[in-house]
Design a protein around this motif. Structure first.
Motif, PDB file in Angstrom:
ATOM      1  N   VAL A  75      -5.657  40.194 -50.200  1.00  0.00           N
ATOM      2  CA  VAL A  75      -4.271  40.583 -49.921  1.00  0.00           C
ATOM      3  C   VAL A  75      -3.976  40.193 -48.481  1.00  0.00           C
ATOM      4  O   VAL A  75      -4.742  40.524 -47.566  1.00  0.00           O
ATOM      5  N   ARG A  76      -2.870  39.444 -48.300  1.00  0.00           N
ATOM      6  CA  ARG A  76      -2.463  39.151 -46.913  1.00  0.00           C
ATOM      7  C   ARG A  76      -1.570  40.300 -46.442  1.00  0.00           C
ATOM      8  O   ARG A  76      -0.473  40.512 -46.975  1.00  0.00           O
ATOM      9  N   ILE A  77      -2.070  41.029 -45.468  1.00  0.00           N
ATOM     10  CA  ILE A  77      -1.320  42.145 -44.901  1.00  0.00           C
ATOM     11  C   ILE A  77      -0.313  41.597 -43.875  1.00  0.00           C
ATOM     12  O   ILE A  77      -0.365  40.433 -43.504  1.00  0.00           O
ATOM     13  N   ILE A 140      -5.716  31.565 -38.219  1.00  0.00           N
ATOM     14  CA  ILE A 140      -5.554  31.105 -36.837  1.00  0.00           C
ATOM     15  C   ILE A 140      -4.260  30.299 -36.844  1.00  0.00           C
ATOM     16  O   ILE A 140      -4.197  29.195 -37.399  1.00  0.00           O
ATOM     17  N   GLU A 141      -3.225  30.881 -36.267  1.00  0.00           N
ATOM     18  CA  GLU A 141      -1.896  30.255 -36.389  1.00  0.00           C
ATOM     19  C   GLU A 141      -1.005  30.529 -35.189  1.00  0.00           C
ATOM     20  O   GLU A 141       0.219  30.396 -35.291  1.00  0.00           O
ATOM     21  N   THR A 142      -1.628  30.904 -34.089  1.00  0.00           N
ATOM     22  CA  THR A 142      -0.870  31.041 -32.840  1.00  0.00           C
ATOM     23  C   THR A 142      -1.687  30.376 -31.731  1.00  0.00           C
ATOM     24  O   THR A 142      -2.908  30.198 -31.856  1.00  0.00           O
ATOM     25  N   PHE A 164      -6.486  27.709 -41.160  1.00  0.00           N
ATOM     26  CA  PHE A 164      -5.558  27.098 -40.217  1.00  0.00           C
ATOM     27  C   PHE A 164      -4.130  27.231 -40.758  1.00  0.00           C
ATOM     28  O   PHE A 164      -3.760  26.578 -41.736  1.00  0.00           O
ATOM     29  N   GLY A 165      -3.343  28.091 -40.124  1.00  0.00           N
ATOM     30  CA  GLY A 165      -1.952  28.322 -40.542  1.00  0.00           C
ATOM     31  C   GLY A 165      -1.024  27.380 -39.800  1.00  0.00           C
ATOM     32  O   GLY A 165      -0.417  27.716 -38.780  1.00  0.00           O
ATOM     33  N   VAL A 166      -0.886  26.204 -40.358  1.00  0.00           N
ATOM     34  CA  VAL A 166      -0.234  25.110 -39.641  1.00  0.00           C
ATOM     35  C   VAL A 166       1.244  25.391 -39.338  1.00  0.00           C
ATOM     36  O   VAL A 166       1.757  24.955 -38.294  1.00  0.00           O
ATOM     37  N   ALA A 167       1.931  26.129 -40.213  1.00  0.00           N
ATOM     38  CA  ALA A 167       3.376  26.339 -40.006  1.00  0.00           C
ATOM     39  C   ALA A 167       3.624  27.239 -38.800  1.00  0.00           C
ATOM     40  O   ALA A 167       4.385  26.901 -37.886  1.00  0.00           O
ATOM     41  N   ASP A 168       2.959  28.392 -38.784  1.00  0.00           N
ATOM     42  CA  ASP A 168       3.137  29.278 -37.637  1.00  0.00           C
ATOM     43  C   ASP A 168       2.537  28.689 -36.370  1.00  0.00           C
ATOM     44  O   ASP A 168       3.042  28.931 -35.264  1.00  0.00           O
ATOM     45  N   TYR A 169       1.457  27.907 -36.547  1.00  0.00           N
ATOM     46  CA  TYR A 169       0.844  27.288 -35.371  1.00  0.00           C
ATOM     47  C   TYR A 169       1.836  26.319 -34.713  1.00  0.00           C
ATOM     48  O   TYR A 169       1.958  26.266 -33.481  1.00  0.00           O
TER      49      TYR A 169
HETATM   50  C1  GLV Z   1       0.453  30.142 -42.809  1.00  0.00           C
HETATM   51  O1  GLV Z   1       0.569  31.317 -42.769  1.00  0.00           O
HETATM   52  C2  GLV Z   1       1.138  29.261 -41.917  1.00  0.00           C
HETATM   53  O2  GLV Z   1       1.872  29.768 -41.059  1.00  0.00           O
HETATM   54  O3  GLV Z   1       0.969  28.044 -42.044  1.00  0.00           O
END
Ligand code: GLV
Ligand code: MG
Length: 325
Positions: A75-77, A140-142, A164-169
């Motif tokens: 579950v992603r909290i 890891i996305e920041t 690797f959360g590429v969108a938020d990163y």
């Molecule tokens: C995933 O959560 C993303 O931000 O890529």
């Protein structure tokens, strides 16, 4: 080899990881019957603020009632900076702790974030008398999370994987792109002009450093590195190319944000028959070399040595894990 032994996270198959919004319960049954290795039911970014409570209820009901087979369930909290997160953990772990395998923590920034979730989960597990320990997957996305990725990776015995959360990163680093994953024509190299004045454009992979950085932190701590989303689900070739780049760097799996991406991830993240055959040949050749008192020999015109044994063993081990699933 260092005297320090790297303890490995549980050997969970994680070639594909399907994202399903907790607010879309009509998608659950189909996901349960799919060939995916891990499913994360989302309470975070795919769920609108007004739907958070209902999504949490849907997820609790679904984890208890649906037969998810041998899939790993996560579950992603919500993030630690929201007021949803504590209730996500308390309600979900208290009411589904026997079936829940993993908690996915988004936007992890520091090792203290991991400690905070660990503390909460530990109290609930102890209070409920659960025998099974829930594992952690961290996104890891920041920029902060990437800066502290090594400490995050080492922050808890529950840690199993880094994603690797590429969108938020991209948002966090203010990268000039609005697509989710994939490549960008502005990240390219222009060759010097040839004799006729023509020039070539070589596209680069703008995510290379970030993904490679995360892979190192994950592997140095015995965790699985997993590549995150690829938004254009119509572009199967683009997805496969991204998955292959990730696999070559050491990633074990990739997210599927659409069911059609599951098969692609499983295919790319499984060693091919040719790779497995080659790995067995390397092991046989090295066994013969060792029996003959040699440390290095040639196979198909190339040098192989003791490092080749370790590379081959990784592939064979992965193939056996997939076969035994
Ligand atoms: C995933 O959560 C993303 O931000 O890529
Ligand atoms: Mg994100």
């Amino acid at each position: 080899m260092s005297f320090h032994t790297v303890e490995q996270a549980p050997g969970r198959l994680n070639r594909s990881e399907l994202a399903i919004p907790g607010s879309q319960p009509q998608m659950f049954e189909k996901a349960a019957k799919s060939d995916v290795d891990v499913i994360f039911l989302d309470l975070e970014d795919a769920v609108a603020p007004d739907e958070k409570d209902q999504a949490r209820k849907n997820i609790i009901e679904a984890l208890n009632d649906i037969d998810w087979g041998n899939k790993s369930m996560s579950v992603r909290i919500n993030g630690l900076d929201t007021h949803y997160m504590y209730r996500d953990v308390v309600d979900v772990v208290e009411q589904t702790g026997e079936r829940l395998d993993l908690i996915m923590v988004p936007k992890v920034g520091t090792a203290a974030d991991v400690y905070a979730v660990d503390m909460l989960v530990t109290q609930i597990e102890d209070a409920k008398g659960y025998k099974k320990r829930i594992g952690f997957e961290h996104i890891i996305e920041t920029a902060l999370g990437m800066q502290n990725v090594s400490e995050i990776a080492a922050a808890s015995k529950r840690n199993e994987s880094l994603h690797f959360g590429v969108a938020d990163y991209a948002a966090s680093t203010r990268a000039r792109t609005t697509i989710i994953g994939g490549v960008n024509p502005d990240y390219s190299v222009l060759t010097d002009p040839a004799a006729d004045g023509s020039r070539d454009v070589h596209w680069g992979d703008m995510w290379h450093y970030a993904l490679a950085r995360m892979v190192v932190a994950a592997r140095a701590n015995g965790l699985r590195p997993i590549d995150g989303p690829f938004g254009d689900f119509q572009d199967k070739e683009g997805y496969k190319a991204a998955a292959k780049r990730a696999a070559v760097l050491g990633c074990e799996g990739k997210w599927a944000i659409h069911p059609s991406q599951i098969e692609l991830a499983n295919e790319v993240m499984s060693p091919s028959d040719a790779e497995i055959t080659k790995a067995h040949r390397i092991l046989e050749a090295m066994a013969e070399a060792e029996a003959a008192g040699k440390g290095a020999v040639s196979l198909d015109g190339r040098l192989i040595d003791y490092a080749s044994i370790r590379q081959a063993e990784v592939l064979v081990e992965k193939a056996e894990q997939i076969a035994g699933n």
